[in-house]
Every structure is written in C-alpha cells, then in structure tokens.
Scaffold this active site. Structure first.
Site, PDB file in Angstrom:
ATOM      1  N   ARG A 191     -14.312 -11.572  11.889  1.00 17.03           N
ATOM      2  CA  ARG A 191     -15.485 -11.430  12.763  1.00 17.03           C
ATOM      3  C   ARG A 191     -16.780 -11.130  12.019  1.00 17.03           C
ATOM      4  O   ARG A 191     -17.853 -11.406  12.502  1.00 17.03           O
ATOM      5  CB  ARG A 191     -15.218 -10.305  13.784  1.00 17.03           C
ATOM      6  CG  ARG A 191     -14.235 -10.714  14.849  1.00 17.03           C
ATOM      7  CD  ARG A 191     -13.865  -9.554  15.705  1.00 17.03           C
ATOM      8  NE  ARG A 191     -13.396  -8.444  14.856  1.00 17.03           N
ATOM      9  CZ  ARG A 191     -12.863  -7.319  15.309  1.00 17.03           C
ATOM     10  NH1 ARG A 191     -12.738  -7.136  16.598  1.00 17.03           N
ATOM     11  NH2 ARG A 191     -12.470  -6.375  14.490  1.00 17.03           N
ATOM     12  N   LYS A 248       4.171  -6.948   9.620  1.00 14.04           N
ATOM     13  CA  LYS A 248       4.762  -5.956  10.494  1.00 14.04           C
ATOM     14  C   LYS A 248       3.677  -5.002  10.993  1.00 14.04           C
ATOM     15  O   LYS A 248       2.616  -4.992  10.391  1.00 14.04           O
ATOM     16  CB  LYS A 248       5.879  -5.188   9.777  1.00 14.04           C
ATOM     17  CG  LYS A 248       5.408  -4.588   8.418  1.00 14.04           C
ATOM     18  CD  LYS A 248       6.037  -3.296   8.122  1.00 14.04           C
ATOM     19  CE  LYS A 248       5.266  -2.133   8.655  1.00 14.04           C
ATOM     20  NZ  LYS A 248       4.187  -1.576   7.839  1.00 14.04           N
ATOM     21  N   TYR A 301       8.496  -4.789   1.179  1.00 15.45           N
ATOM     22  CA  TYR A 301       9.445  -4.043   0.354  1.00 15.45           C
ATOM     23  C   TYR A 301      10.550  -4.944  -0.187  1.00 15.45           C
ATOM     24  O   TYR A 301      11.093  -4.707  -1.258  1.00 15.45           O
ATOM     25  CB  TYR A 301      10.019  -2.851   1.133  1.00 15.45           C
ATOM     26  CG  TYR A 301       9.189  -1.616   0.868  1.00 15.45           C
ATOM     27  CD1 TYR A 301       7.841  -1.607   1.191  1.00 15.45           C
ATOM     28  CD2 TYR A 301       9.720  -0.501   0.234  1.00 15.45           C
ATOM     29  CE1 TYR A 301       7.046  -0.513   0.901  1.00 15.45           C
ATOM     30  CE2 TYR A 301       8.931   0.598  -0.061  1.00 15.45           C
ATOM     31  CZ  TYR A 301       7.596   0.583   0.272  1.00 15.45           C
ATOM     32  OH  TYR A 301       6.812   1.660  -0.036  1.00 15.45           O
ATOM     33  N   LEU A 302      10.880  -5.996   0.548  1.00 13.49           N
ATOM     34  CA  LEU A 302      11.961  -6.879   0.094  1.00 13.49           C
ATOM     35  C   LEU A 302      11.608  -7.587  -1.210  1.00 13.49           C
ATOM     36  O   LEU A 302      12.485  -8.070  -1.919  1.00 13.49           O
ATOM     37  CB  LEU A 302      12.280  -7.926   1.167  1.00 13.49           C
ATOM     38  CG  LEU A 302      12.991  -7.374   2.398  1.00 13.49           C
ATOM     39  CD1 LEU A 302      13.233  -8.485   3.401  1.00 13.49           C
ATOM     40  CD2 LEU A 302      14.317  -6.738   2.011  1.00 13.49           C
ATOM     41  N   LEU A 358      22.536   6.660 -13.635  1.00 15.13           N
ATOM     42  CA  LEU A 358      23.837   7.115 -13.141  1.00 15.13           C
ATOM     43  C   LEU A 358      24.105   8.500 -13.725  1.00 15.13           C
ATOM     44  O   LEU A 358      24.136   8.670 -14.950  1.00 15.13           O
ATOM     45  CB  LEU A 358      24.930   6.129 -13.571  1.00 15.13           C
ATOM     46  CG  LEU A 358      26.350   6.505 -13.149  1.00 15.13           C
ATOM     47  CD1 LEU A 358      26.486   6.528 -11.624  1.00 15.13           C
ATOM     48  CD2 LEU A 358      27.362   5.535 -13.745  1.00 15.13           C
ATOM     49  N   ARG A 390       4.425  10.626  -4.377  1.00 15.96           N
ATOM     50  CA  ARG A 390       4.716   9.291  -3.877  1.00 15.96           C
ATOM     51  C   ARG A 390       5.998   8.815  -4.555  1.00 15.96           C
ATOM     52  O   ARG A 390       6.074   8.740  -5.780  1.00 15.96           O
ATOM     53  CB  ARG A 390       3.574   8.343  -4.239  1.00 15.96           C
ATOM     54  CG  ARG A 390       3.891   6.889  -3.921  1.00 15.96           C
ATOM     55  CD  ARG A 390       2.712   5.995  -4.232  1.00 15.96           C
ATOM     56  NE  ARG A 390       3.007   4.614  -3.893  1.00 15.96           N
ATOM     57  CZ  ARG A 390       3.265   3.669  -4.788  1.00 15.96           C
ATOM     58  NH1 ARG A 390       3.258   3.954  -6.081  1.00 15.96           N
ATOM     59  NH2 ARG A 390       3.533   2.442  -4.409  1.00 15.96           N
ATOM     60  N   HIS A 403      10.887  -1.286   6.467  1.00 18.14           N
ATOM     61  CA  HIS A 403      11.154  -1.149   5.030  1.00 18.14           C
ATOM     62  C   HIS A 403      12.492  -0.439   4.750  1.00 18.14           C
ATOM     63  O   HIS A 403      13.314  -0.921   3.980  1.00 18.14           O
ATOM     64  CB  HIS A 403      10.050  -0.352   4.334  1.00 18.14           C
ATOM     65  CG  HIS A 403       8.669  -0.925   4.510  1.00 18.14           C
ATOM     66  ND1 HIS A 403       8.424  -2.268   4.639  1.00 18.14           N
ATOM     67  CD2 HIS A 403       7.443  -0.325   4.561  1.00 18.14           C
ATOM     68  CE1 HIS A 403       7.115  -2.464   4.760  1.00 18.14           C
ATOM     69  NE2 HIS A 403       6.506  -1.303   4.722  1.00 18.14           N
ATOM     70  N   GLY A 409     -10.393  -7.612   6.167  1.00 20.05           N
ATOM     71  CA  GLY A 409      -9.630  -6.353   6.268  1.00 20.05           C
ATOM     72  C   GLY A 409      -9.074  -5.914   4.918  1.00 20.05           C
ATOM     73  O   GLY A 409      -9.043  -6.664   3.946  1.00 20.05           O
ATOM     74  N   ASP A 437       6.266   2.359  11.461  1.00 19.83           N
ATOM     75  CA  ASP A 437       5.460   1.896  10.327  1.00 19.83           C
ATOM     76  C   ASP A 437       6.331   1.624   9.090  1.00 19.83           C
ATOM     77  O   ASP A 437       6.080   0.690   8.347  1.00 19.83           O
ATOM     78  CB  ASP A 437       4.398   2.964  10.007  1.00 19.83           C
ATOM     79  CG  ASP A 437       3.403   2.510   8.944  1.00 19.83           C
ATOM     80  OD1 ASP A 437       2.948   1.361   9.039  1.00 19.83           O
ATOM     81  OD2 ASP A 437       3.087   3.291   8.029  1.00 19.83           O
TER      82      ASP A 437
HETATM   83  C1  BG6 Z   1       2.941  -0.327   4.666  1.00 19.87           C
HETATM   84  C2  BG6 Z   1       2.711   0.820   5.616  1.00 19.87           C
HETATM   85  O1  BG6 Z   1       3.832  -1.251   5.218  1.00 19.87           O
HETATM   86  O2  BG6 Z   1       3.458   0.155   3.443  1.00 19.87           O
HETATM   87  C3  BG6 Z   1       1.811   1.876   4.993  1.00 19.87           C
HETATM   88  O3  BG6 Z   1       2.101   0.329   6.790  1.00 19.87           O
HETATM   89  C4  BG6 Z   1       2.328   2.295   3.630  1.00 19.87           C
HETATM   90  O4  BG6 Z   1       1.701   3.004   5.840  1.00 19.87           O
HETATM   91  C5  BG6 Z   1       2.586   1.065   2.772  1.00 19.87           C
HETATM   92  O5  BG6 Z   1       1.368   3.127   3.029  1.00 19.87           O
HETATM   93  C6  BG6 Z   1       3.228   1.446   1.456  1.00 19.87           C
HETATM   94  O6  BG6 Z   1       3.379   0.313   0.656  1.00 19.87           O
HETATM   95  P1  BG6 Z   1       3.571   0.467  -0.902  1.00 19.87           P
HETATM   96  O7  BG6 Z   1       3.867  -0.911  -1.366  1.00 19.87           O
HETATM   97  O8  BG6 Z   1       2.286   1.027  -1.428  1.00 19.87           O
HETATM   98  O9  BG6 Z   1       4.694   1.430  -1.111  1.00 19.87           O
END
Ligand code: BG6
Length: 491
Positions: free
Chosen positions: A51, A155, A186-187, A391, A351, A247, A20, A242
């Site tokens: 698989r 998750k 994210y942590l 700041l 982003r 996060h 995957g 999600d």
């Molecule tokens: C994942 C989500 O946990 O985090 C995705 O399932 C998202 O939808 C991704 O795109 C973003 O991760 P990062 O580290 O690229 O900000």
C-alpha cells in the site's frame, strides 16, 4: 539442484506485502542470495506490491539496505535491483491488480512467464488477495504452454481448525493444492533438515529410538525478545499459534515419525501426518501458560524491559500467552507413554531452540554405588543459536581411582563445517522455484496439527484462563518446571 529447464523459463515473482518486515528482512535478501549463487533463471523479475506510495527507485533503496549486510559486489547488487519493480496498490482493489497485470505483461515482453505470488501479509488478507489475483487473470490454474503459477503463504494458517479449513477451501477455489506452498521456515533450518538424516542414515540411533529406551523428549524454544512492535498480530494469536502449533509440532513430527517410503515430498508428509494423528488433543491439565511482566534482561548490559501488557497494541487486560509448556503423547507402538514436553516463550533469558532426547537408566547398572548421582544418556540437538549435536555419555575420569563423570561427544557445526549456512528462506524459495514440496505443509498435516491444539485454545479463551506472569529475562513461569517434574524431569 535446479534443473536447466526451470532456469531457461521466464520467472515473475510478486511479493505482496513488499514493504513489510518479513519481505525486507527475509524474502528480498533470500532472492538476492539465490541470484548471487546463479540459482534464479536468466530472465526473472520481482515485483513488490503493497500500500505504501513509492516509486521503483525508492523501493530499490529500501530493499538495498538489507542486502548491504551481506557485503555484496556493487555491480551484482545493481544488476539484481534493476530487476526489482514496485507497484502500489490496495489489497482488495481489483483495479490495482489489473495495473500490476499490465506491468507484468510489459516486462514479459510477449512471453508467458512462470509466476510465484508470495503472500507476505496477515492471514485475513489471503482470500481477498487470491480472489483479486484470480479476478485480474493473473493466475494460471492449469499449466498453459508449460507455464505454472505457485502461491506461497506464511503461517499462521487460521486461528483454529475451523478457520484454517475455511482458509484452505477458500484458497482451493483459486489454486489447486499442488500450487499452494505453506511455509514453515523452521523446516528449512539446517539442523532440522538433518533430523531425518540423523535418524535414518545412521544405524545406531534407530534401534534405541522408541519407548523402550527413551524416557522423554523435550523441545524448547526460547527468545530473549518481546513481541517487537507486533502487538496487534501477536495479541490475536499468542505463542501457541505463533510457534507451537507449527514450528514445534513440525519438529516433533520429524523426531517421532517412521521412515518414509522414499525421500519424496508426499512420502515424507504422509509419515508426518500419521504421527500427528496419533496425538490426542491436549487438555488443560497438560498445559501451562504464562505472560511476561516487566523485568531485567541481563545479556550484555542490564536492560529494563516492559511487561507484555505495556506493549503497544496490547490491551491492558490481555490474557494472551507469551509462554506455553505442554506434555504431549503419541499413542502408537513406538511412543506410547513417552512424554514429549514442549515449551515456547518470549521475553526469556536467552534465545535458543533445542531438542533433548533423554534415554532411560541402564537396567541393573553395576555403577550405581560408585556414581549414584549420574544422569542417563541424553542426546542434545541444538538448532540455534549454535547448531550442534551432542551425546552425553558416562565416562571414567582419568586417574588412579574409579571416578565416573558425564562427558559430551559433540559435533559443533561451526568448527566441523566450513561452508556457509544458508538462511532458511533461501532454500524454501529455491524449492518453490523447483517445485519441491518436501519442506512445505500439506493441508492434511495442517488439519492434524490444528486438531491437537484447537480444543484447548478455545477453552483457554472461553474460560479466560489467566496466564502466570513471569519477569522478562527469566526462565519462564514456575508452573512449567512443575509440569516437567510431574514427568520426572527438568527442562
Ligand atoms: C516466527 C514467529 O515464525 O518465527 C516469531 O512468528 C518468531 O514470533 C520467529 O520470533 C523466530 O524465527 P527464527 O528463525 O528467528 O528463530
């Protein structure tokens, strides 16, 4: 750092769901980065299980592509790839796991190794896979001869409190809680890890970090991509499950929690649970939802993008939100009355992930006539794309007359630090090997997080609330701006 005793032990890593996207893009490159930094034990092996029908060489070629981006040394990469093996199997077929068991024993060569099972598969497969592992005697529930087994799960953990509880209790039939590592990547992001340091290793912020001085906290998560071929998964979960319930709530917990007793996993998680439990479940009136329609993404080149309902695997009448914004409140002495505004959206103009701490106005200011338009101090913590802390302060603009302006005291990671910023997965995998759970989600944290969102998620689905459509490449639905203005602010 990693202890010598861990490095001396044999380690077998099994990545289930090895072909995957997550495995190829994140997990194998992260293991390779650890290998390059000599942070994997002397004797280790990684087995990919999925698989797809392929042999070891095809599998090695497949993962190699993602490591070449790091410009590795050829001999080092070959050395790493030699330790990677492939085992084809169906996720619920016991015989396939037994075959994998044979392979593991052959590679162990008579030793018993520590084991990590990384479940890089959708949540509905967690239990069948765990049961199959247990059935094939591939899990040591107790430490035998000083050897452990750990399982890493991705998750989302369920769709709501009920299904998450079922998942937890199902996993607990096979693994003890100490063995379960629930990832929230994210942590492990550099700036997120820094939140505790920023708050508790500096004197100057803590006295101001409360309802008396903070007007609101805004956490924004935006992506300029759609669902990228994950229609089947995303439509079942939506943006709240999600990204927000995990996060963003984790970020909020780190911003809002009290100082832990010590820098140890359980003390840190105790404080996160406490603050999450102070947040009442959100209601529909605190939430807005949106879904991207067709639009033009104006990044480097203008590009026409499909709407969400045109994406593969998404029903034409889907009401799954790709955007959500919510106002949360922490009912405790530190935060009562301070809105925590959170938004997350896909298919937007850029982003970014950032936290903004908006301070209150200076009481009795003597400058209101000189500079009525100035806004109060704000602390910006940008997680990505450019890690930085800034700041916003009010400053005199140099010159002969008294003119005030807003300026930034800023720390950009790129110019301040020359060290390489590791990918979040490197640190997480290293922590699994060394058994540090500080950056993993404990089951009670998970329960508290679901309790905040489950009722409104169920209501959205039951009442079939239609998301407000926003064009791909925009700033999101107008209703999110209205929500922010209700609390006297803008995103
Ligand atoms: C994942 C989500 O946990 O985090 C995705 O399932 C998202 O939808 C991704 O795109 C973003 O991760 P990062 O580290 O690229 O900000």
């Amino acid at each position: 750092m990693i202890t010598r005793s861990v490095l001396l032990k044999d380690l077998t890593i099994v990545v289930i769901g090895a072909s995957g996207d997550l495995s190829l893009r994140k997990i194998f490159p992260a293991f390779y980065a650890l290998f390059q930094q000599k942070l994997l034990p002397e004797r280790f092996r990684i087995i990919g299980f999925s698989r797809t029908d392929m042999d070891n060489d095809t599998f090695r070629d497949k993962i190699k592509v993602f490591m070449l981006k790091e410009q590795p040394s050829v001999s080092e990469l070959d050395e790493f790839l030699k330790r990677c093996y492939y085992c084809r199997g169906k996720y619920d077929e016991f015989q396939d796991y037994e075959r994998m068991g044979e392979l593991i024993r052959k590679l162990e060569g008579g030793n018993l190794s520590n084991k990590i099972y990384y479940l890089a598969i959708p949540p509905f497969l967690f239990l069948p896979v765990s049961n199959a592992l247990a059935h094939s005697n591939l899990i040591h529930t107790q430490e035998e001869k000083g050897v452990w087994t750990r399982v890493v799960v991705e998750k989302p953990f369920g769709r709501d409190r009920e299904s998450s509880d079922e998942l937890t209790s199902g996993l607990q039939k096979v693994f003890r809680e100490e063995q379960v590592y629930r990832i929230d990547h994210y942590l492990a992001k550099e700036v997120i890890q820094n939140l505790m340091i920023l708050r508790f290793a500096n004197l100057i912020l803590e006295p101001l970090w409360n309802r008396q001085y903070i007007q609101n906290v805004r956490i924004s998560w935006m992506e300029d991509i759609g669902i990228e071929g994950r229609g089947g998964y995303f439509d079942e979960y939506g943006i709240i499950r999600d990204v927000m319930q995990n996060h963003l709530l984790q970020i909020l917990a780190l911003v809002g929690m009290e100082q832990p007793i010590k820098l140890e996993a359980d003390y840190i998680r105790d404080e996160k649970v406490k603050v999450l439990r102070c947040i009442p479940p959100i209601t529909l009136s605190q939430l807005v939802v949106g879904q991207y329609g067709p639009g033009i993404l104006q990044c480097r080149k203008c590009e026409m993008k499909h709407g969400y309902r045109e994406e593969e695997g998404v029903p034409k009448d889907s009401i799954t939100p790709t955007y959500a914004a919510v106002a949360l409140f922490i009912k405790n002495r530190r935060w009562d009355g301070v809105p925590f505004l959170i938004r997350a959206g896909k298919g937007l103009s850029k982003r970014t992930t950032e936290i903004k701490i908006q301070f209150r106005e200076v009481p009795g200011s003597i400058f209101t006539e000189t500079a009525p338009q100035l806004t109060p101090n704000e602390l910006l913590i940008q997680v990505q794309p450019n890690a930085m802390i800034a700041l916003k302060i009010v400053n005199k603009i140099p010159g002969l007359s008294l003119v005030l302006g807003e300026s930034n005291l800023d720390l950009s990671y790129e110019s301040a630090f020359e060290t390489r910023v590791p990918d979040a997965y490197e640190l997480l995998l290293l922590d699994v090997i060394r058994g540090d759970k500080s950056l993993f989600i404990r089951s009670d944290e998970l329960e508290a997080a679901w309790d905040i969102f489950s009722p409104v998620l169920l209501e959205l689905e039951k009442k079939r609330i239609q998301p407000v459509v926003y064009p791909f490449g925009s700033e999101g639905p107008y209703t999110a701006d209205l929500l922010a203005s209700k609390y006297g602010t803008a995103w």
